[in-house]
Design an enzyme around this catalytic site. Sequence first.
Site, PDB file in Angstrom:
ATOM      1  N   HIS A 179       0.825  -1.208   0.000  1.00  0.00           N
ATOM      2  CA  HIS A 179       0.000   0.000   0.000  1.00  0.00           C
ATOM      3  C   HIS A 179       0.860   1.259   0.000  1.00  0.00           C
ATOM      4  O   HIS A 179       1.973   1.276   0.534  1.00  0.00           O
ATOM      5  CB  HIS A 179      -0.877   0.047   1.256  1.00  0.00           C
ATOM      6  CG  HIS A 179      -1.959  -0.985   1.290  1.00  0.00           C
ATOM      7  ND1 HIS A 179      -2.936  -1.081   0.314  1.00  0.00           N
ATOM      8  CD2 HIS A 179      -2.245  -1.957   2.211  1.00  0.00           C
ATOM      9  CE1 HIS A 179      -3.767  -2.074   0.624  1.00  0.00           C
ATOM     10  NE2 HIS A 179      -3.367  -2.619   1.761  1.00  0.00           N
ATOM     11  N   CYS A 204      -0.577   1.276  -5.934  1.00  0.00           N
ATOM     12  CA  CYS A 204      -1.622   2.046  -6.610  1.00  0.00           C
ATOM     13  C   CYS A 204      -1.183   3.481  -6.823  1.00  0.00           C
ATOM     14  O   CYS A 204      -0.377   4.031  -6.074  1.00  0.00           O
ATOM     15  CB  CYS A 204      -2.910   2.021  -5.787  1.00  0.00           C
ATOM     16  SG  CYS A 204      -3.692   0.392  -5.706  1.00  0.00           S
TER      17      CYS A 204
END
Length: 259
Positions: free
Chosen positions: A153, A221
Amino acid sequence: MTEERSRRKTGARTAPARVSAIGVIGVIGELFITAGVLVFLFLGWQLWLNDLVVGADQNRVGVALARNWDAGTPTHAHVTPAVAPDYGPPAVAEPPKNAVKFAVMYVPRFGSDYARSISEGVGTTDVLDKNGIGHYPGTQMPGAVGNFAVAAHRTTHGAPFKQLATLTVGDKIYVQTQDGYYTYDFRGLEYVRPTAVDVLDPVPRAPGATPTERVLTMTSCNPMFSAAERIIAYSVLESWQPTSAGPPPAILATVSAKG
């Protein structure tokens, strides 16, 4: 006279009702303001303070894992030799079971205390949200010819790859396993669609090509707080050394820190 008395009576009844309505609106407004403050505080906790707390805990876990592997190895002066020793081909371990921690990643660019464990698998709940960095099953292991691909993440859950976009060419990324230390040299970033799974191929973005280099691919991401695309960081293995040789000087202080 009768009409005037009637208006007075009506006004007497209406005024308290208006005051009451204004009071209700005021209470509702205060509730909305309080709710907004609580949401703001929650977001601050989730996106900033919680990442600091979880990230620090992940660093402690990584250092503790590394110290466990280093236990019993000889003490070294850690003086960089004029000529780098040749330790032969890198040791390559078999991939462990899902969610099992098998490596620790050190990135000096991300901080002198950065030491995040790497687990097998990239499941959200069992690996990325819980352990930090995950290894894509089916891609190579550290030191192997081909593509050692990992994910993490950039926001929440410790945000291990929050600073991925700050890497510059030549930065070193160190991966430690029970067998030793693998030093990767950062080469560059790429931004792709989520469907571009060929970044995980043995030769990234070249399906069917025969690999000759030992590549590290870090994925996350992009942009921040969105999954619209992926940010990809590529590095190539520069060197490796067995556990018995001790850690590279650049991460000695981190590895030696108390877990």
